[in-house]
Design a protein around this motif. Structure first.
Motif, PDB file in Angstrom:
ATOM      1  N   ALA A  88       7.594 -12.409  -0.448  1.00  0.00           N
ATOM      2  CA  ALA A  88       6.725 -11.225  -0.364  1.00  0.00           C
ATOM      3  C   ALA A  88       6.747 -10.484  -1.700  1.00  0.00           C
ATOM      4  N   SER A  89       5.656  -9.777  -1.986  1.00  0.00           N
ATOM      5  CA  SER A  89       5.545  -9.069  -3.270  1.00  0.00           C
ATOM      6  C   SER A  89       5.027  -7.652  -3.073  1.00  0.00           C
ATOM      7  N   ILE A  90       5.419  -6.786  -4.001  1.00  0.00           N
ATOM      8  CA  ILE A  90       4.902  -5.419  -4.066  1.00  0.00           C
ATOM      9  C   ILE A  90       4.417  -5.188  -5.493  1.00  0.00           C
ATOM     10  N   GLY A  91       3.160  -4.777  -5.631  1.00  0.00           N
ATOM     11  CA  GLY A  91       2.603  -4.524  -6.947  1.00  0.00           C
ATOM     12  C   GLY A  91       1.669  -5.610  -7.429  1.00  0.00           C
ATOM     13  N   ASP A  92       1.307  -6.545  -6.549  1.00  0.00           N
ATOM     14  CA  ASP A  92       0.451  -7.669  -6.946  1.00  0.00           C
ATOM     15  C   ASP A  92      -1.032  -7.405  -6.767  1.00  0.00           C
ATOM     16  N   GLY A  93      -1.387  -6.149  -6.491  1.00  0.00           N
ATOM     17  CA  GLY A  93      -2.797  -5.803  -6.299  1.00  0.00           C
ATOM     18  C   GLY A  93      -3.188  -5.626  -4.857  1.00  0.00           C
ATOM     19  N   ASN A  94      -2.304  -6.016  -3.932  1.00  0.00           N
ATOM     20  CA  ASN A  94      -2.557  -5.821  -2.508  1.00  0.00           C
ATOM     21  C   ASN A  94      -1.677  -4.695  -1.974  1.00  0.00           C
ATOM     22  N   VAL A  95      -1.667  -4.516  -0.658  1.00  0.00           N
ATOM     23  CA  VAL A  95      -0.886  -3.444  -0.047  1.00  0.00           C
ATOM     24  C   VAL A  95       0.245  -4.060   0.782  1.00  0.00           C
ATOM     25  N   ALA A  96       1.461  -4.012   0.250  1.00  0.00           N
ATOM     26  CA  ALA A  96       2.617  -4.495   0.997  1.00  0.00           C
ATOM     27  C   ALA A  96       2.955  -3.498   2.106  1.00  0.00           C
ATOM     28  N   VAL A  97       3.490  -3.992   3.212  1.00  0.00           N
ATOM     29  CA  VAL A  97       3.854  -3.111   4.319  1.00  0.00           C
ATOM     30  C   VAL A  97       5.301  -3.379   4.725  1.00  0.00           C
ATOM     31  N   ILE A  98       6.114  -2.323   4.657  1.00  0.00           N
ATOM     32  CA  ILE A  98       7.517  -2.374   5.053  1.00  0.00           C
ATOM     33  C   ILE A  98       7.611  -1.616   6.379  1.00  0.00           C
ATOM     34  N   ALA A  99       8.082  -2.261   7.430  1.00  0.00           N
ATOM     35  CA  ALA A  99       8.058  -1.601   8.740  1.00  0.00           C
ATOM     36  C   ALA A  99       9.297  -1.950   9.554  1.00  0.00           C
ATOM     37  N   GLY A 100       9.661  -1.031  10.441  1.00  0.00           N
ATOM     38  CA  GLY A 100      10.810  -1.219  11.310  1.00  0.00           C
ATOM     39  C   GLY A 100      11.371   0.128  11.727  1.00  0.00           C
ATOM     40  N   SER A 319       0.151  -1.648  15.054  1.00  0.00           N
ATOM     41  CA  SER A 319      -0.912  -2.646  14.921  1.00  0.00           C
ATOM     42  C   SER A 319      -2.264  -1.975  14.695  1.00  0.00           C
ATOM     43  N   ASP A 320      -2.516  -0.878  15.424  1.00  0.00           N
ATOM     44  CA  ASP A 320      -3.756  -0.126  15.241  1.00  0.00           C
ATOM     45  C   ASP A 320      -3.826   0.463  13.827  1.00  0.00           C
ATOM     46  N   CYS A 321      -2.689   0.955  13.330  1.00  0.00           N
ATOM     47  CA  CYS A 321      -2.622   1.518  11.977  1.00  0.00           C
ATOM     48  C   CYS A 321      -2.941   0.441  10.945  1.00  0.00           C
ATOM     49  N   MET A 322      -2.421  -0.744  11.172  1.00  0.00           N
ATOM     50  CA  MET A 322      -2.698  -1.870  10.259  1.00  0.00           C
ATOM     51  C   MET A 322      -4.194  -2.197  10.255  1.00  0.00           C
ATOM     52  N   ASP A 323      -4.817  -2.142  11.426  1.00  0.00           N
ATOM     53  CA  ASP A 323      -6.258  -2.418  11.519  1.00  0.00           C
ATOM     54  C   ASP A 323      -7.052  -1.418  10.673  1.00  0.00           C
ATOM     55  N   LYS A 324      -6.701  -0.136  10.791  1.00  0.00           N
ATOM     56  CA  LYS A 324      -7.422   0.901  10.054  1.00  0.00           C
ATOM     57  C   LYS A 324      -7.194   0.775   8.545  1.00  0.00           C
ATOM     58  N   CYS A 325      -5.957   0.500   8.169  1.00  0.00           N
ATOM     59  CA  CYS A 325      -5.654   0.349   6.743  1.00  0.00           C
ATOM     60  C   CYS A 325      -6.371  -0.869   6.169  1.00  0.00           C
ATOM     61  N   GLU A 326      -6.502  -1.906   6.996  1.00  0.00           N
ATOM     62  CA  GLU A 326      -7.200  -3.105   6.552  1.00  0.00           C
ATOM     63  C   GLU A 326      -8.664  -2.805   6.263  1.00  0.00           C
ATOM     64  N   GLN A 327      -9.269  -1.926   7.059  1.00  0.00           N
ATOM     65  CA  GLN A 327     -10.663  -1.549   6.831  1.00  0.00           C
ATOM     66  C   GLN A 327     -10.814  -0.837   5.487  1.00  0.00           C
ATOM     67  N   ILE A 328      -9.870   0.054   5.184  1.00  0.00           N
ATOM     68  CA  ILE A 328      -9.912   0.764   3.897  1.00  0.00           C
ATOM     69  C   ILE A 328      -9.667  -0.221   2.752  1.00  0.00           C
ATOM     70  N   ALA A 329      -8.671  -1.089   2.920  1.00  0.00           N
ATOM     71  CA  ALA A 329      -8.311  -2.026   1.862  1.00  0.00           C
ATOM     72  C   ALA A 329      -9.440  -3.002   1.558  1.00  0.00           C
ATOM     73  N   SER A 330     -10.189  -3.396   2.575  1.00  0.00           N
ATOM     74  CA  SER A 330     -11.269  -4.365   2.360  1.00  0.00           C
ATOM     75  C   SER A 330     -12.336  -3.814   1.415  1.00  0.00           C
ATOM     76  N   VAL A 331     -12.544  -2.498   1.453  1.00  0.00           N
ATOM     77  CA  VAL A 331     -13.511  -1.865   0.547  1.00  0.00           C
ATOM     78  C   VAL A 331     -13.045  -2.016  -0.901  1.00  0.00           C
ATOM     79  N   LEU A 332     -11.720  -2.039  -1.092  1.00  0.00           N
ATOM     80  CA  LEU A 332     -11.129  -2.158  -2.428  1.00  0.00           C
ATOM     81  C   LEU A 332     -10.809  -3.599  -2.769  1.00  0.00           C
ATOM     82  N   ASP A 333     -11.266  -4.524  -1.916  1.00  0.00           N
ATOM     83  CA  ASP A 333     -11.033  -5.956  -2.113  1.00  0.00           C
ATOM     84  C   ASP A 333      -9.544  -6.268  -2.151  1.00  0.00           C
ATOM     85  N   LYS A 334      -8.808  -5.662  -1.234  1.00  0.00           N
ATOM     86  CA  LYS A 334      -7.374  -5.912  -1.114  1.00  0.00           C
ATOM     87  C   LYS A 334      -7.061  -6.379   0.302  1.00  0.00           C
TER      88      LYS A 334
END
Length: 340
Positions: A88-100, A319-334
């Motif tokens: 896994a990577s952080i800083g590669d242009g995408n959005v890493a998610v740390i959860a627990g 999971s719902d939060c991930m769905d919403k963040c994915e919608q935002i990220a897709s606009v930024l091509d992430k």
């Protein structure tokens, strides 16, 4: 001070220049880009003769850097740093998610929660074995036993783990921990930072409750100066006069830090807000602002959590939060987490 070399500068002349500079008790951080090579000078550069260096045939230009942090400064390292561990990577242009969960409580709780956050797309696992608490009577974590349970979750999921180090006395217990977290209260524990500069593991450094951005970067500089360049900065909210949230999340810190440093930045909406219903909108805002990652508290039964249940998402809410963040990220091509 930074020295920008001309394209195609002969290696023997560059080496000779470096030797002459290092003879003045100055360290050099060399950054080779696709078209440009930069020499970052770290140390007391006041006596360095800028004009003499600039007069050399291989030198394009020389600039003095006013900021006190050098290694963490983007001027020294124009390309973004990517921290990679366990696939896994952080800083590669995408959005890493740390959860627990905030705290590791039982084997069933930590393994079950981690399996669910993995299924929702988390790329790292978080969990507290040693917990800094304001009250000495609050749950302080399971300590060594908690780390053992967390390693079981790591084995079950195959994901890298992030957990907080509260004392250097515990560092030998962290051999199998992938990313060591330095909490807000230890951001200016300089002796700890010096040792972590030698440890060879990625460090997630949280901003202090009342610390400025420059103070955060200076703390990162302590780790950097020890030789460890694998640093992740974390904005987790700062203390203000506002009482409607646990802290005040400084979203503006993301673009500010992006301009100042090459180190990746993650946002902690859980500790910043203290309320689970605010975690999703703040996570979305962080993605929109350009954050490299999120660190989110998730518990399989927040009502019975031993620590910070009020700010923890259920696996379904996560999971719902991930769905919403994915919608935002897709606009930024992430992409978000491990989601494709």
């Amino acid at each position: 001070m930074i020295i920008i070399l001309k394209k195609g500068a002969p290696k023997n002349e560059v080496d000779e220049l470096c030797r002459s500079i290092e003879a003045q008790n100055i360290k050099i951080n060399e950054v080779k880009g696709e078209h440009t090579t930069i020499l970052g000078l770290i140390g007391d550069t006041h006596k360095v003769d800028m004009e003499a260096i600039e007069a050399q045939e291989i030198v394009e230009s020389v600039q003095r850097v006013q900021e006190p942090y050098k290694g963490a400064n983007r001027k020294f390292h124009p390309e973004d740093t990517v921290v990679s561990v366990g696939g896994a990577s952080i800083g590669d242009g995408n959005v890493a998610v740390i959860a627990g969960p905030c705290s590791i409580e039982t084997e069933e709780q930590i393994v079950n929660t981690c399996m669910q956050v993995k299924a929702a797309g988390a790329s790292f696992l978080r969990g507290g074995a040693f917990k800094p608490r304001t009250s000495p009577y609050s749950f302080q974590g399971l300590g060594d036993e908690g780390l053992k349970l967390f390693l079981k979750a790591k084995k079950a999921t195959g994901l890298p783990i992030v957990t907080e180090l509260m004392s250097l006395a515990h560092i030998d217990l962290f051999d199998e921990v992938d990313v060591i977290q330095v909490g807000a209260r230890n951001m200016q524990n300089f002796e700890m930072l010096k040792e972590l500069g030698k440890c060879g593991k990625p460090i997630l450094l949280k901003r202090g409750l009342s610390s400025t951005i420059e103070e955060l970067l200076m703390s990162a500089e302590y780790i950097f100066a020890g030789g460890n360049t694998q640093i992740i900065l974390c904005e987790r909210g700062i203390r203000t006069f506002e009482t409607q949230t646990r802290n005040t999340l400084d979203i503006s810190a993301v673009p500010v830090l992006k301009a100042l440093t090459h180190l990746p930045i993650v946002i902690d909406p859980s500790h910043a807000t203290g309320k689970y219903e605010l975690v999703m909108p703040m996570s979305m805002a962080a993605v929109a602002a350009g954050a490299d990652g999120l660190i989110i508290e998730v518990h399989n039964n927040p009502q019975k959590a031993l620590c910070d249940g009020a700010q923890s998402l259920t696996p379904k809410h996560f999971s719902d939060c991930m769905d919403k963040c994915e919608q935002i990220a897709s606009v930024l091509d992430k992409k978000v987490g491990t989601r494709q």
